[in-house]
Design an enzyme around this catalytic site. Structure first.
Site, mmCIF file in Angstrom:
data_model
loop_
_atom_site.group_PDB
_atom_site.id
_atom_site.type_symbol
_atom_site.label_atom_id
_atom_site.label_comp_id
_atom_site.label_asym_id
_atom_site.label_seq_id
_atom_site.Cartn_x
_atom_site.Cartn_y
_atom_site.Cartn_z
ATOM 1 N N LEU A 44 7.494 -68.162 102.174
ATOM 2 C CA LEU A 44 7.192 -67.577 103.620
ATOM 3 C C LEU A 44 6.713 -66.216 103.324
ATOM 4 N N GLY A 45 5.815 -65.783 104.236
ATOM 5 C CA GLY A 45 5.452 -64.538 104.369
ATOM 6 C C GLY A 45 3.811 -64.377 104.350
ATOM 7 N N GLY A 46 2.976 -65.467 103.700
ATOM 8 C CA GLY A 46 1.860 -65.216 103.832
ATOM 9 C C GLY A 46 1.205 -64.061 103.417
ATOM 10 N N CYS A 48 0.164 -61.463 104.999
ATOM 11 C CA CYS A 48 0.734 -60.289 105.406
ATOM 12 C C CYS A 48 1.860 -59.821 104.506
ATOM 13 N N ILE A 189 -9.183 -52.403 105.952
ATOM 14 C CA ILE A 189 -8.963 -52.267 104.546
ATOM 15 C C ILE A 189 -9.685 -51.197 103.739
ATOM 16 N N ARG A 273 -12.809 -60.840 106.454
ATOM 17 C CA ARG A 273 -12.042 -62.010 106.003
ATOM 18 C C ARG A 273 -12.594 -63.395 106.853
ATOM 19 N N ALA A 321 -1.178 -59.858 112.360
ATOM 20 C CA ALA A 321 -0.163 -60.469 112.270
ATOM 21 C C ALA A 321 0.674 -60.736 113.244
ATOM 22 N N HIS A 445 11.584 -34.323 125.105
ATOM 23 C CA HIS A 445 10.641 -33.325 124.676
ATOM 24 C C HIS A 445 11.311 -32.615 123.380
HETATM 25 P P1 FAD Z 1 -1.599 -65.767 106.336
HETATM 26 O O1 FAD Z 1 -0.623 -64.751 106.613
HETATM 27 O O2 FAD Z 1 -2.998 -65.801 105.913
HETATM 28 O O3 FAD Z 1 -0.824 -67.101 105.742
HETATM 29 C C1 FAD Z 1 -1.459 -68.306 105.547
HETATM 30 C C2 FAD Z 1 -0.742 -69.102 104.598
HETATM 31 O O4 FAD Z 1 -1.052 -70.359 104.594
HETATM 32 C C3 FAD Z 1 -0.735 -68.644 103.219
HETATM 33 O O5 FAD Z 1 0.763 -68.491 102.659
HETATM 34 C C4 FAD Z 1 -1.544 -69.662 102.285
HETATM 35 O O6 FAD Z 1 -1.142 -69.581 101.064
HETATM 36 C C5 FAD Z 1 -1.150 -70.866 103.105
HETATM 37 N N1 FAD Z 1 -2.192 -71.927 103.256
HETATM 38 C C6 FAD Z 1 -3.631 -71.845 103.340
HETATM 39 N N2 FAD Z 1 -3.931 -72.894 103.240
HETATM 40 C C7 FAD Z 1 -3.038 -73.878 102.902
HETATM 41 C C8 FAD Z 1 -2.946 -75.523 102.696
HETATM 42 N N3 FAD Z 1 -4.065 -76.149 103.014
HETATM 43 N N4 FAD Z 1 -1.836 -75.952 102.704
HETATM 44 C C9 FAD Z 1 -0.591 -74.954 102.127
HETATM 45 N N5 FAD Z 1 -0.582 -73.878 102.679
HETATM 46 C C10 FAD Z 1 -1.818 -73.115 103.020
HETATM 47 N N6 FAD Z 1 -2.137 -57.286 110.122
HETATM 48 C C11 FAD Z 1 -1.488 -56.435 110.767
HETATM 49 O O7 FAD Z 1 -1.046 -56.834 112.041
HETATM 50 N N7 FAD Z 1 -0.965 -55.470 110.621
HETATM 51 C C12 FAD Z 1 -1.377 -54.803 109.062
HETATM 52 O O8 FAD Z 1 -1.117 -53.671 108.720
HETATM 53 C C13 FAD Z 1 -1.975 -55.477 108.238
HETATM 54 N N8 FAD Z 1 -2.526 -55.142 107.340
HETATM 55 C C14 FAD Z 1 -3.169 -55.851 106.207
HETATM 56 C C15 FAD Z 1 -3.692 -55.678 105.047
HETATM 57 C C16 FAD Z 1 -4.410 -56.355 104.218
HETATM 58 C C17 FAD Z 1 -4.765 -55.571 102.960
HETATM 59 C C18 FAD Z 1 -4.703 -57.710 104.529
HETATM 60 C C19 FAD Z 1 -5.674 -58.432 103.811
HETATM 61 C C20 FAD Z 1 -4.465 -58.166 106.035
HETATM 62 C C21 FAD Z 1 -3.732 -57.311 106.704
HETATM 63 N N9 FAD Z 1 -3.302 -57.755 108.096
HETATM 64 C C22 FAD Z 1 -2.550 -56.818 108.789
HETATM 65 C C23 FAD Z 1 -3.649 -58.994 108.660
HETATM 66 C C24 FAD Z 1 -2.494 -59.887 108.346
HETATM 67 O O9 FAD Z 1 -2.070 -60.128 106.971
HETATM 68 C C25 FAD Z 1 -2.954 -61.266 108.832
HETATM 69 O O10 FAD Z 1 -3.340 -61.234 110.268
HETATM 70 C C26 FAD Z 1 -1.784 -62.251 108.906
HETATM 71 O O11 FAD Z 1 -1.347 -62.432 107.649
HETATM 72 C C27 FAD Z 1 -2.255 -63.776 109.266
HETATM 73 O O12 FAD Z 1 -1.060 -64.602 109.428
HETATM 74 P P2 FAD Z 1 -1.234 -65.883 109.391
HETATM 75 O O13 FAD Z 1 -0.001 -66.770 109.678
HETATM 76 O O14 FAD Z 1 -2.691 -66.425 110.354
HETATM 77 O O15 FAD Z 1 -1.908 -66.427 108.119
HETATM 78 P P1 NAD Z 2 -13.071 -55.323 108.730
HETATM 79 O O1 NAD Z 2 -13.837 -56.317 109.520
HETATM 80 O O2 NAD Z 2 -12.025 -54.329 109.394
HETATM 81 O O3 NAD Z 2 -14.050 -54.285 108.000
HETATM 82 C C1 NAD Z 2 -15.303 -54.651 107.352
HETATM 83 C C2 NAD Z 2 -16.255 -53.529 107.386
HETATM 84 O O4 NAD Z 2 -17.161 -53.530 106.155
HETATM 85 C C3 NAD Z 2 -17.152 -53.360 108.589
HETATM 86 O O5 NAD Z 2 -17.105 -51.955 108.653
HETATM 87 C C4 NAD Z 2 -18.353 -53.808 108.388
HETATM 88 O O6 NAD Z 2 -19.651 -53.383 108.757
HETATM 89 C C5 NAD Z 2 -18.557 -53.550 106.654
HETATM 90 N N1 NAD Z 2 -19.639 -54.355 105.965
HETATM 91 C C6 NAD Z 2 -19.530 -55.639 106.130
HETATM 92 N N2 NAD Z 2 -20.594 -56.103 105.128
HETATM 93 C C7 NAD Z 2 -20.987 -54.861 104.385
HETATM 94 C C8 NAD Z 2 -21.738 -54.600 103.130
HETATM 95 N N3 NAD Z 2 -22.182 -55.591 102.562
HETATM 96 N N4 NAD Z 2 -21.979 -53.438 102.882
HETATM 97 C C9 NAD Z 2 -21.089 -52.457 103.420
HETATM 98 N N5 NAD Z 2 -20.376 -52.672 104.493
HETATM 99 C C10 NAD Z 2 -20.126 -53.848 104.943
HETATM 100 O O7 NAD Z 2 -12.607 -56.007 107.510
HETATM 101 P P2 NAD Z 2 -11.589 -55.751 106.360
HETATM 102 O O8 NAD Z 2 -11.446 -53.984 106.345
HETATM 103 O O9 NAD Z 2 -11.834 -56.406 105.065
HETATM 104 O O10 NAD Z 2 -10.200 -56.252 106.832
HETATM 105 C C11 NAD Z 2 -10.046 -57.693 107.066
HETATM 106 C C12 NAD Z 2 -9.188 -57.964 108.375
HETATM 107 O O11 NAD Z 2 -7.889 -57.695 107.883
HETATM 108 C C13 NAD Z 2 -9.490 -56.831 109.651
HETATM 109 O O12 NAD Z 2 -10.468 -57.017 110.338
HETATM 110 C C14 NAD Z 2 -8.014 -56.952 110.342
HETATM 111 O O13 NAD Z 2 -8.134 -58.013 111.197
HETATM 112 C C15 NAD Z 2 -7.367 -57.337 109.205
HETATM 113 N N6 NAD Z 2 -6.483 -56.250 108.612
HETATM 114 C C16 NAD Z 2 -5.677 -55.462 109.452
HETATM 115 C C17 NAD Z 2 -5.003 -54.211 109.311
HETATM 116 C C18 NAD Z 2 -4.211 -53.398 110.089
HETATM 117 O O14 NAD Z 2 -3.839 -54.047 111.284
HETATM 118 N N7 NAD Z 2 -3.657 -52.123 110.042
HETATM 119 C C19 NAD Z 2 -5.197 -53.788 108.018
HETATM 120 C C20 NAD Z 2 -6.008 -54.524 107.160
HETATM 121 C C21 NAD Z 2 -6.557 -55.412 107.470
#
Ligand code: FAD
Ligand code: NAD
Length: 464
Positions: A44-46, A48, A189, A273, A321, A445
């Site tokens: 669990l955790g995905g 996130c 990101i 993404r 998430a 405050h």
């Molecule tokens: P996921 O978390 O992607 O989980 C999907 C799960 O399904 C995975 O374990 C995968 O292996 C499994 N799966 C996929 N296909 C199959 C299949 N066919 N059969 C079985 N299992 C399968 N969001 C925030 O709100 N705050 C943040 O600070 C934040 N930071 C982030 C930082 C980074 C670097 C990244 C990449 C993302 C971040 N996000 C953040 C976004 C957040 O991670 C996602 O929005 C969230 O994880 C989505 O949850 P989910 O349950 O939809 O899917």
């Molecule tokens: P993003 O959509 O936030 O940003 C992608 C950036 O890349 C945009 O500014 C876009 O204009 C730029 N871009 C696209 N194609 C390009 C190219 N060819 N050359 C240069 N720039 C280009 O996507 P991300 O940073 O990959 O993050 C993915 C998603 O994950 C976010 O949209 C968000 O939903 C989630 N996420 C959330 C958090 C958080 O909540 N703090 C943190 C990380 C990720």
């Protein structure tokens, strides 16, 4: 075992164990529904927990410590130059942060009687899943919840199979601290992980194809972050695209459409993404992904197939998430016969950079585009007591309100702690509070939360 020997029959099969999937499964179990989660990683955790929110925030905490130690010099305290030991840092992130949370989730699943099956799930029909992998079996369900999440998008036309070209998952592993790092994408990101690597000592060049960082976010909120990034990063190139990436010995040569090419030790690609909906066998059901491969759902998280629900990143933006978790609970409650709906007014968002940027609800730009009249208050942190005591006056609190009813419609905050402060804004918009409610609430405050009260007071003064 011959595939298909084992058939499990359940009320609910959840596909994907991320925040959407486990929230749904736990709520289903609470409601007395027999539930299994099928997850490719049998955990669990995905994204996130394993490669997203949690490890990135752990590393951002370390970056903040380094930056605070540096700022302390201005206040007369010198800790000397930081020395970073990668092994203990990785161990802390992986074992004491991610590992601990993972063990907690596994224990919760056990206490709630939710079984986690390892393997890739493929729909054979609207009633049955095939699980491929180490534990091949079939799962027959009354309802299924698709929570397969998303995966990093590739750079179109620039695929280069090199360890030096990383996606966010690889970057979070922190194999080393590259001397020169190219970050492609100035979104969530690129900025969060760009700041981590810059704090750890990399010379970061960030390339963003649009003309500003965090496209779509209120420019007044982005400005203090952009100023900070200008100091932290070696170079920021806006309105720029990478036209080629090529391995040159132990480095990567990047060409940009505006010229001034560069050589880097590593490259982080963070250009968005994509939903993980391919190969799921959805063609064997009535679920119909849209042109961008997102699964369309209604406000009860129902798909076009009455037996199948979908939650989280696979259902579209914003891919966050906390949205996935809320949707997961809604799907479970609807399946359990409760009158639940994803009728939230706001999904708050936070970019956990230094300074943090957070917002919820209507923005000034959206109001202007819709021709909607709003009243706007901006409270700069320059004269806020708490901001001064923290040595952090680089903040702003913005309030958007309806001119007639006084209802708070949107809140934007930039500054340290904005990610925590936005919770009050989200509550205000969600609960239909008025500017007067915010102004009349006693805020402790000295705190940064007073800036919300003061922004509300200034709106009341505008209104006479
Ligand atoms: P996921 O978390 O992607 O989980 C999907 C799960 O399904 C995975 O374990 C995968 O292996 C499994 N799966 C996929 N296909 C199959 C299949 N066919 N059969 C079985 N299992 C399968 N969001 C925030 O709100 N705050 C943040 O600070 C934040 N930071 C982030 C930082 C980074 C670097 C990244 C990449 C993302 C971040 N996000 C953040 C976004 C957040 O991670 C996602 O929005 C969230 O994880 C989505 O949850 P989910 O349950 O939809 O899917
Ligand atoms: P993003 O959509 O936030 O940003 C992608 C950036 O890349 C945009 O500014 C876009 O204009 C730029 N871009 C696209 N194609 C390009 C190219 N060819 N050359 C240069 N720039 C280009 O996507 P991300 O940073 O990959 O993050 C993915 C998603 O994950 C976010 O949209 C968000 O939903 C989630 N996420 C959330 C958090 C958080 O909540 N703090 C943190 C990380 C990720």
């Amino acid at each position: 075992m011959v595939m298909g020997d084992l058939v499990v029959e359940v009320d609910v099969a959840v596909v994907g164990g991320g925040p959407g999937g486990y929230s749904a499964a736990f709520r289903c179990a609470e409601l007395g529904l027999e539930t299994v989660v099928v997850d490719s990683g049998k955990r669990l955790g995905g994204a996130c927990l394993w490669e997203g929110c949690i490890p990135s925030k752990a590393l951002l905490h370390v970056a903040a410590l380094i930056e605070d130690a540096e700022r302390a010099r201005d206040l007369g305290v010198d800790f000397g130059e930081p020395r970073v030991a990668l092994d203990p840092l990785r161990k802390w992130k992986d074992e004491r942060v991610v590992g601990r949370l993972a063990r907690g989730l596994a224990a919760l699943a056990k206490t709630r009687g939710v079984e986690v099956i390892g393997g890739r799930a493929v729909f054979e029909s609207s009633r049955e899943l095939r699980v491929e992998g180490e534990e091949p079996q079939k799962v027959r369900f009354k309802h299924a919840i698709v929570a397969t999440g998303s995966a990093p998008a590739a750079l179109p036309g620039l695929a280069l199979a090199s360890d030096r070209v990383m996606d966010s998952t690889a970057a979070l592993e922190l194999a080393d601290i590259p001397e020169r790092l190219l970050v492609i994408g100035g979104g969530y990101i690129g900025l969060e992980l760009g700041q981590v690597y810059a704090a750890l000592g990399s010379a970061v060049t960030l390339v963003e194809m649009t003309d500003g960082l965090l496209p779509g976010v209120d420019r007044a909120l982005v400005q203090p972050l952009a100023r900070r990034c200008e100091k932290l990063f070696d170079k920021i190139r806006l309105g720029t695209k990478v036209t080629s990436l090529a391995e040159k010995g132990s480095a990567i040569e990047a060409r940009f459409d505006g010229g001034d090419d560069g050589v880097f030790d590593r490259v982080l690609v963070a250009v968005g993404r994509r939903p993980a909906s391919a190969g799921l066998g959805l063609e064997n059901t009535r679920v119909n992904p849209d042109a961008r491969s997102f699964i369309t759902v209604d406000d009860r998280c129902r798909t076009a197939d009455r037996a199948i629900y979908a939650v989280g990143d696979v259902t579209g933006e914003p891919m966050l998430a906390h949205r996935a978790m809320r949707q997961g609970k809604v799907a479970a409650e609807v399946i359990g016969g409760r009158p639940s709906a994803f009728d939230n007014v706001v999904v708050p968002a936070v970019v956990f950079t230094d300074p943090e940027v957070a917002w919820c609800g209507l923005t000034e730009f959206e109001a202007a585009r819709a021709g909607r009249a709003v009243r706007v208050a901006k409270r700069e942190w320059a004269a806020a007591g708490r901001a001064l005591t923290l040595g952090r006056t680089d903040g702003l609190t913005k309030l958007i309100a309806d001119p007639d009813s006084g209802r708070v419609l949107g809140v934007g905050i930039v500054g340290p702690g904005a990610g925590e402060l936005i919770a009050e804004g989200a509550l205000a918009v969600e609960a239909a509070l008025t500017v007067e409610d915010l102004a009349a609430t006693i805020h402790t405050h000295p705190t940064l939360s007073e800036t919300l009260m003061e922004a509300a007071e200034s709106l009341l003064r505008q209104g006479g």
